[in-house]
Design a protein around this motif. Structure first.
Motif, mmCIF file in Angstrom:
data_model
loop_
_atom_site.group_PDB
_atom_site.id
_atom_site.type_symbol
_atom_site.label_atom_id
_atom_site.label_comp_id
_atom_site.label_asym_id
_atom_site.label_seq_id
_atom_site.Cartn_x
_atom_site.Cartn_y
_atom_site.Cartn_z
ATOM 1 N N ALA A 1 60.985 46.068 34.981
ATOM 2 C CA ALA A 1 61.234 46.080 33.537
ATOM 3 C C ALA A 1 61.130 47.499 32.986
ATOM 4 O O ALA A 1 61.945 47.916 32.148
ATOM 5 C CB ALA A 1 60.233 45.161 32.830
ATOM 6 N N LEU A 2 60.146 48.254 33.483
ATOM 7 C CA LEU A 2 59.998 49.659 33.055
ATOM 8 C C LEU A 2 61.237 50.451 33.454
ATOM 9 O O LEU A 2 61.769 51.238 32.665
ATOM 10 C CB LEU A 2 58.743 50.272 33.672
ATOM 11 C CG LEU A 2 58.522 51.770 33.415
ATOM 12 C CD1 LEU A 2 58.364 52.053 31.921
ATOM 13 C CD2 LEU A 2 57.301 52.290 34.167
ATOM 14 N N GLY A 3 61.702 50.218 34.682
ATOM 15 C CA GLY A 3 62.898 50.916 35.154
ATOM 16 C C GLY A 3 64.109 50.601 34.287
ATOM 17 O O GLY A 3 64.887 51.492 33.938
ATOM 18 N N LEU A 4 64.244 49.333 33.908
ATOM 19 C CA LEU A 4 65.382 48.947 33.055
ATOM 20 C C LEU A 4 65.284 49.611 31.683
ATOM 21 O O LEU A 4 66.290 50.061 31.117
ATOM 22 C CB LEU A 4 65.420 47.419 32.890
ATOM 23 C CG LEU A 4 65.942 46.639 34.096
ATOM 24 C CD1 LEU A 4 65.757 45.139 33.903
ATOM 25 C CD2 LEU A 4 67.422 46.960 34.363
ATOM 26 N N TYR A 5 64.051 49.677 31.175
ATOM 27 C CA TYR A 5 63.839 50.352 29.884
ATOM 28 C C TYR A 5 64.237 51.822 29.978
ATOM 29 O O TYR A 5 64.918 52.358 29.095
ATOM 30 C CB TYR A 5 62.368 50.205 29.452
ATOM 31 C CG TYR A 5 61.972 51.149 28.342
ATOM 32 C CD1 TYR A 5 61.187 52.270 28.600
ATOM 33 C CD2 TYR A 5 62.404 50.936 27.028
ATOM 34 C CE1 TYR A 5 60.833 53.151 27.588
ATOM 35 C CE2 TYR A 5 62.056 51.818 26.008
ATOM 36 C CZ TYR A 5 61.276 52.915 26.298
ATOM 37 O OH TYR A 5 60.935 53.791 25.297
ATOM 38 N N ILE A 6 63.809 52.473 31.068
ATOM 39 C CA ILE A 6 64.130 53.895 31.257
ATOM 40 C C ILE A 6 65.644 54.088 31.334
ATOM 41 O O ILE A 6 66.205 54.995 30.697
ATOM 42 C CB ILE A 6 63.449 54.435 32.534
ATOM 43 C CG1 ILE A 6 61.930 54.466 32.354
ATOM 44 C CG2 ILE A 6 63.954 55.833 32.875
ATOM 45 C CD1 ILE A 6 61.153 54.752 33.629
ATOM 46 N N VAL A 7 66.315 53.220 32.077
ATOM 47 C CA VAL A 7 67.779 53.327 32.219
ATOM 48 C C VAL A 7 68.451 53.118 30.860
ATOM 49 O O VAL A 7 69.373 53.849 30.474
ATOM 50 C CB VAL A 7 68.290 52.297 33.252
ATOM 51 C CG1 VAL A 7 69.788 52.131 33.170
ATOM 52 C CG2 VAL A 7 67.869 52.706 34.654
ATOM 53 N N GLN A 8 67.951 52.128 30.133
ATOM 54 C CA GLN A 8 68.538 51.822 28.821
ATOM 55 C C GLN A 8 68.408 53.011 27.872
ATOM 56 O O GLN A 8 69.369 53.367 27.166
ATOM 57 C CB GLN A 8 67.839 50.580 28.249
ATOM 58 C CG GLN A 8 68.410 50.079 26.929
ATOM 59 C CD GLN A 8 67.519 50.420 25.744
ATOM 60 O OE1 GLN A 8 66.304 50.620 25.895
ATOM 61 N NE2 GLN A 8 68.089 50.503 24.569
ATOM 62 N N GLY B 1 65.051 56.137 37.000
ATOM 63 C CA GLY B 1 64.976 54.781 36.460
ATOM 64 C C GLY B 1 65.732 53.785 37.342
ATOM 65 O O GLY B 1 65.241 52.692 37.638
ATOM 66 N N SER B 2 66.916 54.180 37.797
ATOM 67 C CA SER B 2 67.713 53.317 38.675
ATOM 68 C C SER B 2 66.983 53.087 39.999
ATOM 69 O O SER B 2 66.948 51.959 40.521
ATOM 70 C CB SER B 2 69.079 53.953 38.948
ATOM 71 O OG SER B 2 69.729 54.280 37.744
ATOM 72 N N LEU B 3 66.407 54.167 40.526
ATOM 73 C CA LEU B 3 65.637 54.037 41.778
ATOM 74 C C LEU B 3 64.463 53.085 41.585
ATOM 75 O O LEU B 3 64.136 52.291 42.470
ATOM 76 C CB LEU B 3 65.094 55.402 42.208
ATOM 77 C CG LEU B 3 66.024 56.263 43.050
ATOM 78 C CD1 LEU B 3 65.445 57.667 43.197
ATOM 79 C CD2 LEU B 3 66.260 55.648 44.422
ATOM 80 N N MET B 4 63.835 53.168 40.421
ATOM 81 C CA MET B 4 62.679 52.326 40.131
ATOM 82 C C MET B 4 63.092 50.854 40.120
ATOM 83 O O MET B 4 62.394 49.996 40.669
ATOM 84 C CB MET B 4 62.068 52.717 38.779
ATOM 85 C CG MET B 4 60.647 52.216 38.576
ATOM 86 S SD MET B 4 59.986 52.619 36.970
ATOM 87 C CE MET B 4 59.591 54.334 37.139
ATOM 88 N N VAL B 5 64.222 50.559 39.527
ATOM 89 C CA VAL B 5 64.699 49.178 39.480
ATOM 90 C C VAL B 5 64.959 48.671 40.897
ATOM 91 O O VAL B 5 64.537 47.572 41.275
ATOM 92 C CB VAL B 5 65.985 49.078 38.621
ATOM 93 C CG1 VAL B 5 66.589 47.687 38.728
ATOM 94 C CG2 VAL B 5 65.685 49.396 37.166
#
Lengths: 508, 152
Positions: free
Chosen positions: B18-25, B48-52
């Motif tokens: 969820a954090l990764g998606l927030y960062i990407v957004q 962020g993409s890597l995190m997801v």
């Protein structure tokens, strides 16, 4: 003036009663400053600078420099005893130093830290004496592509710091990169991840994160069980309070590793001593016959980073004194002090102010010996601090954490963030997410992004600038090789399993 | 009662995803590339993409690997979280009662409630610790400690 003549002249300047006294005051204050989080050498030097207005330049710079490298000695004490880094460069010492303390080896850990600091500190000063001008020229050849490659090399160490789960280590590192992005983008002034809070425009402070993730998390972990009266076991007897000869022998390569890595990274302006300590730790683990033991309390895991962060101070003085380029906040204040006294650091400093230059270099030899004589006898005393009952120790540690966070900028937001990072660090510990990659990502993330964007500006978007320069290409190649280690290990373990299946006796 | 680590890993993976998606957004709102080079969105979009992706991998691994069924003790977690909640309350009270009084209360809670020490002994220790902090940090080192409405 030839090097040896200059050094002898420097000793004649440094070995006066007043200058030895200023050296002692400086290293003593530096040790205290290093022990206490929230009071860094930069702030201490800035506070004491007005008091030195009427001093002789030589005596003044000897004292201020003593605070600078003395703090590196002190920073390891709370790292080892309380899992609370006193200085940014002492974070890596927490990884094995505190584990040694948990196993009842706090005294030997402190002793190894002091000896490593002395050996590497001496190496750094000797290298400064002999190699300052050519090393400075090498440092000048570092530009944005080389800095980017150095940061990549640092981040690739995550595979060595990650413990059992590389996925969790990488996730920790990525969280660290995100935390580093919080604030204002220096190229475009775009605010990123500030949640509309003006206080976050300057970004997060490293010490708030480090103290929260390590020290507060450790308090929570200790509070889990009502347990015994002491947080950690402290064995009796002087033999148990100093490192054994076998432990010192095991650290031989670590002393050398820390010395060389610390000095070379210290020479690079802006690289930071925390980078040096992590790289040294990573190298030590990579060449060890038992890398799986790192993180459980091995002496080499203390010696390498402690050596690196002390050799780093000798390296950091190279660009400052020979080129007039400060490498960080503390050396920038030292530069302003020198200018205030009418001494202009740079290529002509050795000729124009030989008493200041050589007096400072000689005083560092003296200061290094004073620090060893000051710290080694105090090891049994420091180790006894662990006998404080746990119900007293926990609030004392939390109190120091609050003071340390508040002292950053006297902003309550930092204290709230401290509490948040404390919970994060505790959760990470419970779920086996290693904390070191998070710290590494935070330390390197900002500099790495800046270096990459500057490199691409230089080359107008052409990525080949990163691999066409020999130094950056070499470091990037080493980083790629490091990142391939988990793949090679996985391939080797599969081959071992297949071999066992082939050799297993066939049952009828 | 114990809590499954595998379950906690899945939750952690979901939270990080969820954090990764927030960062990407957020990163998609900023420039990825500009004529002058990478923009403010370049790095966040990358990590962020890597995190997801890695979070997804963590969740899938946790679901597939039965060997991760270790247990966390609820009582141990409870004690730790109690200290954290009290620490949070202490931070909230800092601007009201000041650091020294705050430290006294924090010490009393830890000593009496958590470790069962006698209240009189705990109070003496708490006052001593607060006095020590005042002497060392405030008077000797000249550091400003948070003060409350009473001025200390």
């Amino acid at each position: 003036m030839a090097t040896l003549d200059g050094l002898l002249y420097g000793f004649s300047v440094a070995l006066t009663f007043h200058n030895v006294l200023w050296c002692f005051v400086g290293v003593f204050l530096g040790t205290i400053v290093g022990i206490l989080p929230g009071l860094g050498p930069a702030a201490t030097i800035a506070l004491l600078l007005p008091l030195t207005f009427n001093m002789e330049p030589t005596g003044g710079i000897i004292m201020l420099a003593g605070i600078y490298y003395g703090a590196k000695y002190g920073g390891s004490t709370t790292s080892i005893l309380l899992n609370m880094p006193g200085e940014a460069s002492s974070v890596a010492t927490c990884l094995d130093g505190y584990q040694m303390a948990r196993r009842g080896r706090a005294g030997p850990a402190l002793g190894i830290a002091a000896i490593a600091s002395f050996v590497a500190g001496t190496f750094g000063i000797v290298a400064l004496t002999l190699l300052a001008p050519p090393i400075a020229a090498f440092a000048l050849s570092f530009s944005s592509p080389e800095y980017f490659a150095l940061m990549c090399l640092g981040l690739s160490l995550v595979v060595l710091l990650g413990g059992d789960s590389l996925v969790k280590a990488l996730l920790s590192m990525l969280v660290g990169l995100w935390l580093a992005s919080i604030g204002t983008d220096i190229f475009t002034a775009q605010s990123r991840f500030t949640f509309g809070t003006p206080s976050l425009l300057d970004g997060l402070d490293f010490m708030v994160i480090a103290i929260g993730v390590f020290a507060v998390a450790e308090v929570l972990s200790t509070a889990e069980s009502r347990g015994g009266t002491q947080a950690l076991h402290v064995p009796r007897g002087i033999r148990n309070l100093l490192p054994s000869w076998d432990e010192l022998k095991a650290c031989r390569f670590a002393f050398l590793n820390g010395s060389v890595v610390g000095f070379l990274v210290g020479v690079l302006p802006g690289a930071g001593s925390s980078v040096a300590s992590f790289i040294s730790y990573g190298i030590e683990k990579a060449v060890s016959r038992h890398p799986e033991r790192f993180g459980t309390g091995v002496p080499e895991g203390v010696a390498a980073p402690e050596g690196a962060n002390n050799a780093d101070s000798g390296g950091a003085l190279v660009p400052l004194l020979t080129l007039g380029i400060p490498g960080g906040g503390t050396t920038a204040i030292l530069l302003s002090a020198l200018i205030m006294w009418g001494v202009r650091p740079g290529p002509l400093m050795i000729m124009d102010s030989p008493d200041v230059f050589w007096g400072l270099v000689a005083s560092m030899y003296i200061g290094n010996v004073i620090l060893l004589l000051l710290n080694l006898p105090l090891v049994p005393l420091f180790a006894q601090l662990l006998r404080v009952p746990v119900w007293l120790l926990l609030p004392i540690v939390l109190g120091i954490c609050i003071v340390g966070a508040y002292a950053v900028s006297e902003n309550m937001l930092d204290v709230w963030l401290l509490a948040s990072f404390g919970l994060l660090g505790y959760a990470m510990g419970k779920l086996s997410f290693p904390a070191a990659p998070l710290i590494l990502g935070f330390v390197l993330g900002d500099a790495m992004e800046r270096a990459l964007r500057q490199s691409l500006m230089m080359s107008q978007g052409d990525l080949s600038i990163l691999v066409s320069r020999p130094i950056s290409a070499t470091m990037l190649a080493i980083a790629v090789l490091l990142l391939m280690i988990p793949l090679l290990q996985w391939h080797r373990s599969r081959a071992d399993v297949r071999g066992e299946e082939v050799n297993a006796p066939k049952h009828r | 009662m114990r809590i499954s680590v595998r379950g906690a890993d899945i939750l952690a993976g979901a939270a990080l995803g969820a954090l990764g998606l927030y960062i990407v957004q957020q990163a998609l709102r900023w420039d990825f590339m500009t004529p002058a080079g990478p923009g403010p969105g370049f790095f966040p979009l990358t990590y962020g993409s890597l995190m997801v992706a890695l979070s997804l991998l963590l969740v899938v691994r946790s679901l597939r690997n039965p060997a991760l069924e270790e247990r966390l003790s609820r009582s141990q977690l409870g004690r730790a979280l109690a200290v954290w909640v009290v620490f949070l309350a202490a931070v909230a009270l800092l601007p009201v009662i000041g650091f020294l009084l705050d430290l006294v209360l924090l010490t009393l809670f830890i000593a009496v409630v958590l470790y069962g020490q006698r209240p009189r002994v705990a109070l003496m220790a708490a006052v001593g610790i607060a006095a020590g902090f005042g002497l060392v940090f405030n008077l000797a080192l000249g550091l400003d400690l948070p003060t409350g409405v009473l001025g200390f």
